[in-house]
Design an enzyme around this catalytic site. Structure first.
Site, PDB file in Angstrom:
ATOM      1  N   HIS A  61     -27.484 -15.910   1.960  1.00 51.96           N
ATOM      2  CA  HIS A  61     -28.533 -16.554   1.153  1.00 51.96           C
ATOM      3  C   HIS A  61     -29.681 -15.575   0.892  1.00 51.96           C
ATOM      4  CE1 HIS A  61     -30.735 -20.603   0.277  1.00 51.96           C
ATOM      5  NE2 HIS A  61     -31.370 -19.614  -0.315  1.00 51.96           N
ATOM      6  N   HIS A  63     -32.237 -13.861  -2.219  1.00 51.43           N
ATOM      7  CA  HIS A  63     -32.709 -13.873  -3.608  1.00 51.43           C
ATOM      8  C   HIS A  63     -33.000 -12.436  -4.015  1.00 51.43           C
ATOM      9  CE1 HIS A  63     -33.079 -18.279  -3.805  1.00 51.43           C
ATOM     10  NE2 HIS A  63     -33.422 -18.196  -2.533  1.00 51.43           N
ATOM     11  N   ASN A  95     -30.783 -18.269  -8.954  1.00 47.84           N
ATOM     12  CA  ASN A  95     -32.008 -18.738  -9.637  1.00 47.84           C
ATOM     13  C   ASN A  95     -32.824 -17.565 -10.175  1.00 47.84           C
ATOM     14  OD1 ASN A  95     -32.739 -17.954  -7.020  1.00 47.84           O
ATOM     15  ND2 ASN A  95     -34.422 -19.416  -6.884  1.00 47.84           N
ATOM     16  N   ASP A 312     -32.524 -16.531   3.698  1.00 51.31           N
ATOM     17  CA  ASP A 312     -33.261 -17.069   2.547  1.00 51.31           C
ATOM     18  C   ASP A 312     -34.367 -16.087   2.124  1.00 51.31           C
ATOM     19  OD1 ASP A 312     -34.126 -18.546   0.431  1.00 51.31           O
ATOM     20  OD2 ASP A 312     -34.804 -20.281   1.576  1.00 51.31           O
ATOM     21  N   PHE A 330     -42.875 -20.988  -3.439  1.00 57.54           N
ATOM     22  CA  PHE A 330     -42.249 -21.137  -2.118  1.00 57.54           C
ATOM     23  C   PHE A 330     -41.454 -19.877  -1.771  1.00 57.54           C
ATOM     24  CE2 PHE A 330     -42.330 -25.658  -3.533  1.00 57.54           C
ATOM     25  CZ  PHE A 330     -42.900 -26.248  -2.415  1.00 57.54           C
ATOM     26  N   GLY A 331     -41.467 -19.489  -0.519  1.00 51.16           N
ATOM     27  CA  GLY A 331     -40.525 -18.457  -0.068  1.00 51.16           C
ATOM     28  C   GLY A 331     -41.145 -17.361   0.767  1.00 51.16           C
TER      29      GLY A 331
END
Ligand code: DOR
Ligand code: ZN
Length: 434
Positions: A61, A63, A95, A312, A330-331
């Site tokens: 996971h 990004h 995304n 993440d 968020f993140g």
């Protein structure tokens, strides 16, 4: 190209080479594993006394933000961060901008990762792509899952959002069975979370922040399990954050349902008390919960209910995070802190042994995505991570390879870190490897 490791403590899930060995790697393949090897000239000879050699870690996971948001991260910086964190492979979330919902974009990222950034570093970290479940991640119309699968997507997710429409979810589950590739659900009932940014608890209410109730996650986990039972499918719940979520998953597993799930280091080791600082680096989705949730998640790792740990890794630029809490994205980033957090919080505390950690960070996430698992075998492709279990350090985001700095672990003291990786004929040894 010959690399020779002496005195390596190999952690071999098969048990065959689980112990202290020398390893000779020639042109990206393991040529010899034995005692007191050596004698022949090699390009690199490294004494690994005190270090662990694990199957290369896999982050299911990540990004990467490419295409479209390269100011946050790109394939080059994201894979450099991954290698620096001990990962030889990652799966990128869709995304991006454009969303990875067409075969062209899937192929684009996979090809870019093979070339990027320089011929020498290209392929240092194997990049797998996850495609969107729905067109534009809007949750309305199923993407062309078969085309995406044929283009190389290893899984499907609308991460950042949940698929809440039950008919869409039914179709997605049915396709996942047909294609043999998992649906990775970001579990959130958006009707319930609305504009909430943090966990609903006495603490966060006192801080005056907009909250989201934990049920938003648990309702989707429960519904999805009922759908999995009715329609079949390959289903994985990502970044679970509450004690009840893992209880619900445990009950489903007990009934024999083929559900898998993961947890992030920040949901294991940070709780909503940190929000008293109003620091948006702590703003993540799902939100940080309570200490009791942290403990329940650790317990679920120990009991085997949670199958994987995933970072993440969610990079955001400084100017995006340095705004009012409500408006910040968020993140937090995670590729370069996962091993430190896990070794500190789970290994040195005696919660998990190194074999359990290897299952969570290397073996299980690959199995969930149907990716071949690295093996310590003569003739096998070298795919390994070197971890110094005793390396003590303070998290300083300025030292990271990631383009972004948004980590809630900044300033923390960790014991243990990755110090190098070998992925076929590519390798990276950090300055920490001494
Ligand atoms: O904290 C998060 N950040 N959670 C998500 O679901 C999405 C991610 C992102 O893309 O920044
Ligand atoms: Zn998510």
């Amino acid at each position: 190209m010959k690399i020779f490791f002496r005195n390596a403590r190999i952690v071999d899930p098969s048990g065959k080479y689980d112990g202290l060995f020398d390893i000779l790697i020639v042109d990206g393949a393991i040529q010899e594993i034995g005692s007191s090897l050596g004698g022949n000239p090699v390009n690199y000879e490294i004494n690994l006394r005190g270090k662990l050699v694990l199957p290369g870690l896999f982050d299911m996971h990540t990004h990467l933000r490419e295409p479209g948001q390269e100011y946050k991260e790109d394939i080059a910086s994201g894979t450099a961060a991954a290698a620096n964190g001990g990962f030889t492979a990652i799966a990128a979330m869709p995304n991006t901008d454009p969303v990875v919902d067409s075969a062209d974009v899937v192929k684009y990222v996979i090809d870019r990762a093979k070339q990027s950034p320089t011929a020498e570093q290209a392929g240092l970290v194997s990049v797998y792509q996850i495609a969107a479940i729905t067109e534009g991640r809007k949750g309305v119309k199923l993407s062309e899952m078969k085309d995406l699968s044929e283009a190389g997507a290893v899984a499907f997710s609308d991460d950042g959002s949940a698929v809440t429409d039950s008919q869409v979810m039914r179709l997605a589950l049915e396709y996942s069975s047909m294609l043999g590739k998992p649906i990775i659900q970001h579990c959130e009932d958006h009707a319930l979370t609305r504009s909430g940014t943090v966990n609903e608890s006495p603490k966060t209410i006192e801080y005056g922040l907009k909250t989201q109730h934990r049920l938003a996650e648990e309702l989707i986990v429960s519904r999805d399990i009922m759908m999995l039972e009715a329609f079949g499918g390959k289903y994985h719940a990502t970044h679970l954050s509450t004690a009840e979520s893992v209880e619900i998953v445990a009950a489903a597993k007990k009934r024999g349902l083929p559900i898998t799930c993961d947890v992030t280091p920040h949901h294991l080791f940070l709780d909503d008390g940190v929000l008293s600082s109003y620091d948006s680096d702590y703003k993540v989705n799902p939100p940080l919960r309570t200490k009791a949730d942290n403990e329940a998640l650790v317990g679920a790792l120990k009991s085997g209910v949670i199958d994987a740990i995933a970072s993440d890794h969610a990079p955001h630029a400084l100017h995006e995070k340095e705004v009012e809490f409500d408006s910040a994205p968020f993140g937090m980033i995670g590729l370069e802190t996962t091993v430190g957090a896990v070794m500190t919080g789970l290994y040195h505390t005696g919660v998990l042994d190194i074999h359990a950690i290897v299952r969570l960070l290397s073996i299980n996430p690959r199995k969930i995505m149907g990716i071949p698992v690295p093996e310590f075998d003569l003739g096998a492709r070298a795919d390994l991570a070197i971890v110094d279990p005793d390396y003590e350090w303070t998290v300083d985001p300025d030292k990271f390879k990631s383009k972004s700095r948004n980590t809630g672990f900044k300033g923390r003291r960790f014991k243990g870190n990755a110090v190098g990786v070998v992925n076929g004929d590519r390798f990276y040894f950090s300055d920490r490897l001494k």
